[in-house]
Design a protein around this motif. Structure first.
Motif, PDB file in Angstrom:
ATOM      1  N   SER A  25       0.845  -0.961  -0.424  1.00 41.93           N
ATOM      2  CA  SER A  25      -0.669   0.269   0.122  1.00 41.93           C
ATOM      3  C   SER A  25       0.757   1.724   0.221  1.00 41.93           C
ATOM      4  N   GLN A  63      -4.735  -0.552  -6.997  1.00 47.06           N
ATOM      5  CA  GLN A  63      -4.730  -1.613  -8.388  1.00 47.06           C
ATOM      6  C   GLN A  63      -6.012  -1.779  -8.759  1.00 47.06           C
ATOM      7  N   SER A  94      -2.885  -4.203  -3.518  1.00 44.24           N
ATOM      8  CA  SER A  94      -3.495  -2.735  -3.657  1.00 44.24           C
ATOM      9  C   SER A  94      -4.806  -2.811  -4.122  1.00 44.24           C
ATOM     10  N   THR A 119      -4.273  -9.674  -5.954  1.00 51.24           N
ATOM     11  CA  THR A 119      -3.556  -8.542  -5.771  1.00 51.24           C
ATOM     12  C   THR A 119      -3.642  -7.957  -4.273  1.00 51.24           C
ATOM     13  N   TYR A 138       1.959   1.317  -4.029  1.00 53.32           N
ATOM     14  CA  TYR A 138       1.498   1.186  -4.957  1.00 53.32           C
ATOM     15  C   TYR A 138      -0.413   1.954  -5.369  1.00 53.32           C
ATOM     16  N   ASP A 139      -0.890   2.087  -3.384  1.00 56.91           N
ATOM     17  CA  ASP A 139      -1.830   2.469  -2.977  1.00 56.91           C
ATOM     18  C   ASP A 139      -1.949   4.633  -3.499  1.00 56.91           C
TER      19      ASP A 139
END
Length: 406
Positions: free
Chosen positions: A129, A217, A214, A212, A132-133
C-alpha cells in the motif's frame, strides 16, 4: 520537508567529520567531478556532482549513511546536470565507496530493517500500500497507455516513447508464450498491476485468476478489464499469494518476487509448486542483483526501503536456484536477461515524469516528493546501466519424481 536526524552535538560532529573524510577519499578516486560549494573540485573528472551545501551533505551521510545521501538530494543540498551519469559511476564502484575495514564491520554501522517491514500477510499489505496505493493518477502520468510498471522488451535500443506500449506487450507476450497460455488455460497471475497482462491472457482464451494486495490497483484493473470485455474470463482478488487455492496450468508473476522478502522466498516458491497442475509452467520476471552483493547487504536498511519499497529485497539468480532446489520440485529450465531494456524503460518513465511535473504538483505532490521520485527512477536506471542490476525472465517447470528436502 526533509528534516535532519537529531543526535548529540559531540556525536554528530564526530560522525560528520568521519563521513566527510570517507566521502572525500572515495570521490577523489572516482571518474566524476564533485564540486563543493561552487569552488573546490574533487575526483578524476567526468559527470558533475554539484554539492551545494557540503556541511549539510556530510552531516546527513554521517547520521544516516546512504539513506542520508538520498535525503540530501531530496533536500536540494546536492544536484547533478546528469543525475543518472553520476549515479552510474557510483553503482559501478560499490566496493570502493566504503573502505574495506568498514565493509567488514558493516553489521555494526549499517542500519537494519525495521521489524514492521517484515512481509507477513499483514506487513505485506502495508508495504504494498505504501507504494502502489499512492495514486493511480500519479502512475498514469509517467507510464504508457498499457499502465505496465515493469521492464519492457524493445526490438532495438535506444527506444522512444512511441515504442513503449508495443515493447510492454512484447514483454507480456513472451511470458505468456513461455507459460504456454492459450485457449482454456487456467492461469494464475500473482501481482495484478493494472490488469494489462490479464487482458492479453484473456484475449488468448485463458481463464485468469489474478491476485493483488493493492486496493487502488484492483479497482482500476477491474475497470480496464470490464472495458476490454473480459470480465467473464478474469477474476481479480484482493488477497495474499499465500491464500490462493486451486490448480493452475500456468502461473505468471511479473516483478513481484522483489516484494516477497528473503524470509518468505521458500514459502513463495512452495506456493507456486503447490498451485501448479501436473505439466504446468511458471513464468517469472524478476529484477536480480549479484549474489555476493545480496549476501553482503541482505539485512541493510536502505533509502529505497525507507522511501520507495519497504520490505523489498532483490534476489540473485543463485538465490532462486538455492531456494527452488532446497524447498520445491520446481527447476529453472530457461532464463533470459534484459537489463539494458530496463534502463531504457526507466529513462522513458523518468523523462515523462519530469515533463509532467506540473501535473504531479496538481495531484498534491510537493517538490520534495518530485525530487524523491526522480532520484528513485534515476537510481534504478543507473543500476541497470552499470550492470549492477539485471532483469530476468525465467521459465520453471516441475521436476518429475523429485523428493522435497525438509
Amino acid at each position: 520537508m526533509v528534516t535532519r536526524p537529531r543526535a548529540s552535538r559531540v556525536t554528530s560532529r564526530l560522525r560528520t567529520a568521519l563521513a566527510e573524510r570517507i566521502v572525500r577519499r572515495a570521490l577523489a578516486r572516482l571518474p566524476l567531478r564533485a564540486r563543493l560549494a561552487g569552488a573546490e573540485d574533487i575526483g578524476l573528472g567526468g559527470p558533475l556532482m554539484d554539492i551545494r551545501d557540503p556541511d549539510a551533505f556530510f552531516a546527513r551521510i554521517g547520521a544516516s549513511g546512504l539513506i542520508g545521501f538520498g535525503e540530501s538530494y531530496m533536500a536540494g543540498e546536492w544536484d547533478a546536470p546528469d543525475l543518472v551519469a553520476v549515479l552510474t559511476v557510483l553503482a559501478d564502484n560499490p566496493a570502493g565507496l566504503v573502505p574495506a575495514p568498514l565493509q567488514r564491520l558493516r553489521p555494526l554501522w549499517a542500519l537494519r530493517r525495521p521489524a514492521a517491514q517484515l512481509n507477513t500477510p499483514e506487513g505485506s499489505r502495508d508495504n504494498i500500500s505504501h507504494h502502489y496505493d499512492l495514486s493511480n493518477e500519479l502512475f498514469a502520468l509517467f507510464l504508457d497507455e498499457t499502465l505496465s510498471y515493469s521492464s519492457a522488451v524493445f526490438r532495438s535500443l535506444p527506444a522512444t516513447q512511441a515504442l513503449l506500449p508495443a515493447a510492454q506487450h512484447r514483454k507480456i507476450d513472451r511470458l505468456l508464450d513461455a507459460a504456454g497460455v492459450g485457449e482454456g488455460t487456467r492461469l494464475l497471475e500473482i501481482g495484478t498491476g493494472w490488469g494489462e497482462l490479464a487482458v492479453r491472457a484473456a484475449a488468448r482464451g485463458a481463464r485468469v485468476v489474478s491476485v493483488t494486495l493493492s486496493a487502488e490497483q484492483r479497482e482500476l484493473a477491474r475497470t480496464r478489464i470490464r472495458e476490454a470485455g473480459f470480465q467473464d474470463r478474469v477474476d481479480i482478488r484482493l488477497c495474499d499469494y499465500r491464500q490462493v487455492t486451486g490448480d493452475y496450468d500456468a502461473i505468471v508473476s511479473v516483478e513481484m518476487i522483489e516484494a516477497v522478502g528473503e524470509e518468505f522466498w521458500p514459502v513463495y516458491f512452495r506456493t507456486l509448486d503447490r498451485l501448479l497442475a501436473p505439466g504446468g509452467r511458471v513464468a517469472l520476471q524478476a529484477i536480480t542483483m549479484p549474489d555476493d552483493r545480496l549476501r553482503a547487504s541482505r539485512s541493510t536498511y536502505t533509502w529505497i526501503h525507507k522511501y520507495i519499497f519497504p520490505g523489498g529485497l532483490l534476489p540473485s539468480t543463485e538465490a532462486i536456484e538455492r531456494v527452488t532446489t532446497g524447498h520445491t520440485r520446481l527447476r529453472t529450465v530457461r532464463r533470459t536477461g534484459y537489463g539494458a531494456h530496463y534502463a531504457e524503460t526507466l529513462r522513458l518513465w523518468r523523462e515523462r515524469f519530469t515533463e509532467r511535473s506540473a501535473e504531479v504538483d496538481a495531484l498534491g505532490f510537493d517538490a520534495v516528493f518530485r525530487r524523491m521520485w526522480t532520484f528513485y527512477l534515476a537510481y534504478s536506471e543507473a543500476g541497470f546501466r552499470s550492470g549492477y542490476l539485471d532483469v530476468q525472465q525465467l521459465l520453471l517447470t516441475r521436476e518429475p519424481n523429485h523428493r522435497e528436502t525438509p
